[in-house]
Each structure stands twice: as structure tokens, then as C-alpha cells.
Design a protein around this motif. Structure first.
Motif, mmCIF file in Angstrom:
data_model
loop_
_atom_site.group_PDB
_atom_site.id
_atom_site.type_symbol
_atom_site.label_atom_id
_atom_site.label_comp_id
_atom_site.label_asym_id
_atom_site.label_seq_id
_atom_site.Cartn_x
_atom_site.Cartn_y
_atom_site.Cartn_z
ATOM 1 N N GLY A 49 -28.463 -36.972 35.189
ATOM 2 C CA GLY A 49 -27.679 -35.626 35.324
ATOM 3 C C GLY A 49 -26.187 -35.996 35.688
ATOM 4 N N GLY A 50 -25.413 -34.934 35.431
ATOM 5 C CA GLY A 50 -24.112 -34.915 35.773
ATOM 6 C C GLY A 50 -23.270 -33.774 36.420
ATOM 7 N N SER A 51 -22.390 -34.131 36.972
ATOM 8 C CA SER A 51 -21.463 -33.016 37.520
ATOM 9 C C SER A 51 -20.032 -33.443 37.581
ATOM 10 N N ALA A 52 -18.934 -32.605 37.095
ATOM 11 C CA ALA A 52 -17.709 -32.824 37.055
ATOM 12 C C ALA A 52 -17.092 -32.847 38.462
ATOM 13 N N LEU A 101 -36.294 -36.153 33.506
ATOM 14 C CA LEU A 101 -35.695 -34.879 33.897
ATOM 15 C C LEU A 101 -34.123 -35.028 33.293
ATOM 16 N N ALA A 102 -33.613 -34.087 32.738
ATOM 17 C CA ALA A 102 -32.292 -33.920 32.319
ATOM 18 C C ALA A 102 -31.716 -32.578 32.877
ATOM 19 N N THR A 103 -30.519 -32.979 33.927
ATOM 20 C CA THR A 103 -30.049 -31.841 34.720
ATOM 21 C C THR A 103 -28.569 -32.016 34.790
ATOM 22 N N GLY A 104 -27.855 -30.731 35.066
ATOM 23 C CA GLY A 104 -26.484 -30.853 35.231
ATOM 24 C C GLY A 104 -26.332 -29.661 36.100
ATOM 25 N N PHE A 105 -24.940 -29.686 36.619
ATOM 26 C CA PHE A 105 -24.448 -28.677 37.547
ATOM 27 C C PHE A 105 -23.066 -28.404 37.837
ATOM 28 N N ASP A 106 -22.610 -27.580 38.337
ATOM 29 C CA ASP A 106 -21.014 -27.649 38.704
ATOM 30 C C ASP A 106 -20.662 -26.561 39.385
ATOM 31 N N PRO A 202 -13.504 -21.706 34.070
ATOM 32 C CA PRO A 202 -14.325 -22.774 34.704
ATOM 33 C C PRO A 202 -15.413 -21.966 35.727
ATOM 34 N N ALA A 203 -16.742 -22.301 36.010
ATOM 35 C CA ALA A 203 -17.819 -21.533 36.355
ATOM 36 C C ALA A 203 -18.524 -22.359 37.190
ATOM 37 N N GLU A 204 -19.560 -21.848 37.675
ATOM 38 C CA GLU A 204 -20.624 -22.435 38.628
ATOM 39 C C GLU A 204 -21.978 -22.192 37.695
ATOM 40 N N GLY A 205 -22.871 -23.304 38.087
ATOM 41 C CA GLY A 205 -24.429 -22.908 37.425
ATOM 42 C C GLY A 205 -25.039 -24.266 37.468
ATOM 43 N N GLY A 206 -26.472 -24.186 37.050
ATOM 44 C CA GLY A 206 -27.251 -25.488 36.992
ATOM 45 C C GLY A 206 -28.263 -25.202 36.050
ATOM 46 N N VAL A 207 -28.540 -26.410 35.401
ATOM 47 C CA VAL A 207 -29.398 -26.194 34.217
ATOM 48 C C VAL A 207 -30.387 -27.369 34.689
ATOM 49 N N GLY A 333 -20.973 -29.730 33.939
ATOM 50 C CA GLY A 333 -22.333 -30.514 33.813
ATOM 51 C C GLY A 333 -23.430 -29.885 33.479
ATOM 52 N N ALA A 334 -23.368 -28.434 33.519
ATOM 53 C CA ALA A 334 -24.250 -27.687 33.122
ATOM 54 C C ALA A 334 -24.289 -27.037 31.695
ATOM 55 N N SER A 335 -23.174 -26.961 31.182
ATOM 56 C CA SER A 335 -22.751 -26.081 30.148
ATOM 57 C C SER A 335 -23.689 -26.519 28.859
ATOM 58 N N GLY A 336 -23.464 -27.947 28.474
ATOM 59 C CA GLY A 336 -24.372 -28.451 27.401
ATOM 60 C C GLY A 336 -25.885 -28.145 27.373
ATOM 61 N N LEU A 337 -26.480 -28.194 28.568
ATOM 62 C CA LEU A 337 -27.692 -27.893 28.781
ATOM 63 C C LEU A 337 -28.276 -26.438 28.907
ATOM 64 N N ARG A 338 -27.366 -25.573 28.947
ATOM 65 C CA ARG A 338 -27.433 -24.463 28.958
ATOM 66 C C ARG A 338 -27.845 -24.161 27.571
ATOM 67 N N GLN A 339 -26.967 -24.598 26.482
ATOM 68 C CA GLN A 339 -27.248 -24.201 25.267
ATOM 69 C C GLN A 339 -28.927 -24.617 24.907
ATOM 70 N N ILE A 340 -29.264 -25.798 25.294
ATOM 71 C CA ILE A 340 -30.595 -25.932 25.023
ATOM 72 C C ILE A 340 -31.612 -25.246 25.618
#
Length: 381
Positions: A49-52, A101-106, A202-207, A333-340
């Protein structure tokens, strides 16, 4: 390498959630994904997982549970999510693990991203001239593309209009109101030719996505979506990418083209087989350029595609069915996973008001990040 399936998907709504940290939003998404898969946190065998802007992803174990799980932090710019998914997919496909698990948030501050020249190997003067401001770079790049291939400002507006129309139908989107074309075209200009409605924020969210081997999926009786292939590529010589200090006289390759070709070849299919696509749309021009770079049309054909509605939910190739970055915003961190996540929902038939009506079987996602790398994932039902 064995087949890998996504058996659980969770998302925290994008936008602004003042009472919840970025990591909390990631934890929310993980728990939702676990519920979707019918699993417990203790079942997960590895995590990526990742977060910027919201700290290291592995700290999520404080809330999820101290199980000793190997948790690898991933950082790859806007392609962080796609890279997290690729890492988790490799881990399961190799046979090392059955569940990953693959995860990301920001949680980004309001305003534009504030990139540091030194982080990209550039001198301070590059930032002092304003070129670290991504809105300026993207405007210059689409200006050039429009002149070379006959793309109009109206077509830029149509991309944004579609995004907000789709976002209005999406529970996890930030921008939930439609915006008409005239308003988009006549809004304050940020960087010519792009108005404020043509940029994401720029926003917030998690996937969170849970991946399983085929054996484990069948053992669990889970509702899985197959990952046909994933490809990540960096920029080749003479490419024109974010934060590049000059454009080469000789036109080079593009990381998106390389990633797309590799993903299609690995999946054994072509662009004509894709039923729904999520393409990086940091701004309206990005979606237009990426339509061609991913092989769905020729340069310049986008003018006709948008005019004829081919990328609408009911069109030939629905693009960014949840509104993309323009409607959802971009927590890195979450944007690419939102697409999936969106493609998983579409292939499962769970898209609700935004569901593609043709029962899509192949979903395509593409994410692009600075300073010039791309990740492509192809899903099959």
C-alpha cells in the motif's frame, strides 16, 4: 505464474472528510473489502500500500490488528495504486501467498500539489519558473496536441461534462452535481486552454482490494474477477513527460504506450476487446491523449468520438464511468486503485445508476504518474 483474482473491494468516499484522517479512510476501505470477501484481517498473508501525504501505509496495522503480516510501502507518484496492485498480483501469482491486500489512501491539503524539484532530480530554478506547477505543464502539453491533431476546446469541455454527469451517479464521487458545457467552457481560465472545471483537485479517499489465487477463491466460494495482466513502464528516451525541462526535437516513445502494449500482449487481447475503460484524467486533455496512447483510437479521432458520445456509459467504449479524477478528485495513493474498484463493480454488475448496460466482460484501467510512468491493469469476468 498462476491466475489471480480480486475477491474483495472496498472504498472510502472521495472528497473531503474533515473528521477522519487519510489512514482512517484507508482502514475503512480495508474493512469494507474484508467484508466483501467474507474474510478477517488475520486471513491476509501479505499487503502492499501507499500514500503520498498521509504517512506510511503499513501503520494501518495499528487499527487493523498486529498479526505480523508483511506489509510493504509503495511510492510511485500518481501510479502508486497501480504499482501496489502489481506488487500484490506478483506475490500471489508467484505462489508465495494465497491472499494479498493492495491498498492506498491519502488526505491532501487544499490547493495544487506542491512538488519539490529536488525530488525529481531538477534544479531549484525549474521550480522558480513555475514549471513544477503541473497545471502549467498539462496546459502546454495539450495545447501542442490540439494544434497537431485538430482537437477543439469544445471537446475538452465535453470530457469534463461527461465526468460530472457520471459523478452525479456515483456514491463514492466527490463532485456529485452535473455541470453544463457552457459553464465549463466559460469558467475562469487556470492555464490556457484549461478552465477550472477541466482540472481534478487533490482530494481524500481510500481503496482496498483483496487478491486471491484461483485455488483459494474456489475454496472460499468467492465472487472473483480475474486479473488478466498488469504492466508498469517508465519513460523511454525523448518522451515528453511531467517535469521534463525541455521537449526533444525527435519525438520519442511514451510510457503509457509501452505499458498498454505490454498489458494487451500479456492478456492475449486487443483494444477492440475492452468493454469499459478507466483512463487517467488529471485534466480533460489527459483523457483525450490517453485514449490514443492506450490504443483505443488514432490521434485526432477523439474529436469525433466525443461528438458522437462513444465514451458515454451507453457508448461504444465507456470511459471513466464513475467520473474519473475530474469528479472524484485525486488522492494519490488511492486514485489508481479507485479505477480498479470501479471496473470490479462494473464487471460484477454492481454499478447501479452508472452501470454499463452491455454486461461488460473486460475492464481496462490506466494510471499515469510523474515524472513519467504508467500502469495498466486488465480485468476479465
Amino acid at each position: 505464474m498462476s491466475d489471480v483474482y480480486i475477491i474483495g473491494a472496498g472504498i472510502h468516499p472521495f472528497g473531503r472528510t474533515d473528521h477522519r484522517s487519510g489512514r482512517d479512510q484507508g482502514v475503512y476501505a480495508v474493512r469494507q473489502a474484508l467484508d466483501d470477501a467474507g474474510l478477517e484481517w488475520s486471513d491476509i498473508q501479505c499487503a502492499y500500500g501507499g500514500s503520498a501525504a498521509s504517512g506510511s501505509a503499513d501503520i494501518m496495522v495499528n487499527e487493523l490488528g498486529l498479526t505480523g503480516v508483511p506489509f510493504i510501502n509503495v511510492a510511485n507518484g500518481c501510479a502508486t495504486g497501480g504499482s501496489s496492485l502489481a506488487s500484490a498480483q506478483y506475490a500471489v501469482a508467484s505462489g508465495a501467498y494465497d491472499l494479498a491486500l493492495a491498498t492506498g489512501f491519502d488526505k491532501h491539503d487544499r490547493g495544487a500539489f506542491n512538488a519539490d524539484p529536488k525530488s525529481y532530480g531538477l534544479p531549484e530554478w525549474y521550480g522558480q519558473t513555475g514549471m513544477m506547477l503541473t497545471t502549467q505543464f498539462f496546459a502546454l502539453k495539450i495545447q501542442r496536441y490540439m494544434q497537431l491533431h485538430g482537437i477543439s476546446r469544445r471537446t475538452l469541455g465535453l470530457v469534463a461534462e461527461k465526468a460530472f454527469r457520471n459523478g452525479a451517479k456515483t456514491d463514492h464521487a466527490w463532485r456529485r452535481s452535473e455541470v453544463d458545457l457552457d459553464t465549463i467552457l466559460n469558467a475562469p481560465m487556470i492555464n490556457d486552454p484549461l478552465t477550472k472545471y477541466m482540472f481534478c483537485s487533490p482530494a481524500e479517499g481510500g481503496v482496498a482490494l483483496i487478491l486471491a489465487s484461483e485455488k483459494k477463491m474456489r475454496e472460499l466460494g468467492a465472487d472473483g474477477v480475474k486479473i488478466a495482466n498488469i504492466a508498469v513502464r517508465t519513460r523511454p528516451p525523448n518522451s515528453f513527460e511531467v517535469f521534463q525541462p525541455a521537449i526533444s526535437i525527435e519525438e520519442g516513445g511514451k510510457p503509457t504506450v509501452l505499458a498498454s502494449k505490454a498489458a494487451f500482449e500479456g492478456a492475449g487481447i486487443g483494444p477492440e476487446d475492452v468493454d469499459v475503460a478507466q483512463l487517467q484524467d488529471t485534466e480533460s486533455g489527459a483523457e483525450i491523449m490517453h485514449m490514443a496512447e492506450n490504443g483505443f483510437c488514432k490521434d485526432g479521432d477523439q474529436e469525433q468520438w466525443l461528438a458522437e458520445g462513444r465514451t458515454e456509459i451507453t457508448g461504444k467504449l465507456p470511459v471513466n464511468t464513475d467520473g474519473g479524477c475530474l469528479a472524484c478528485g485525486e488522492p494519490i495513493g488511492a486514485s489508481g486503485l479507485r479505477q480498479i474498484y470501479e471496473n470490479v463493480q462494473q464487471l460484477r454488475g454492481r454499478g447501479g445508476a452508472r452501470q454499463v448496460p452491455t454486461q461488460p466482460k473486460v475492464g481496462y484501467s490506466h494510471v499515469y504518474g510523474a515524472p513519467g510512468l504508467a500502469a495498466v491493469a486488465i480485468l476479465q469476468r
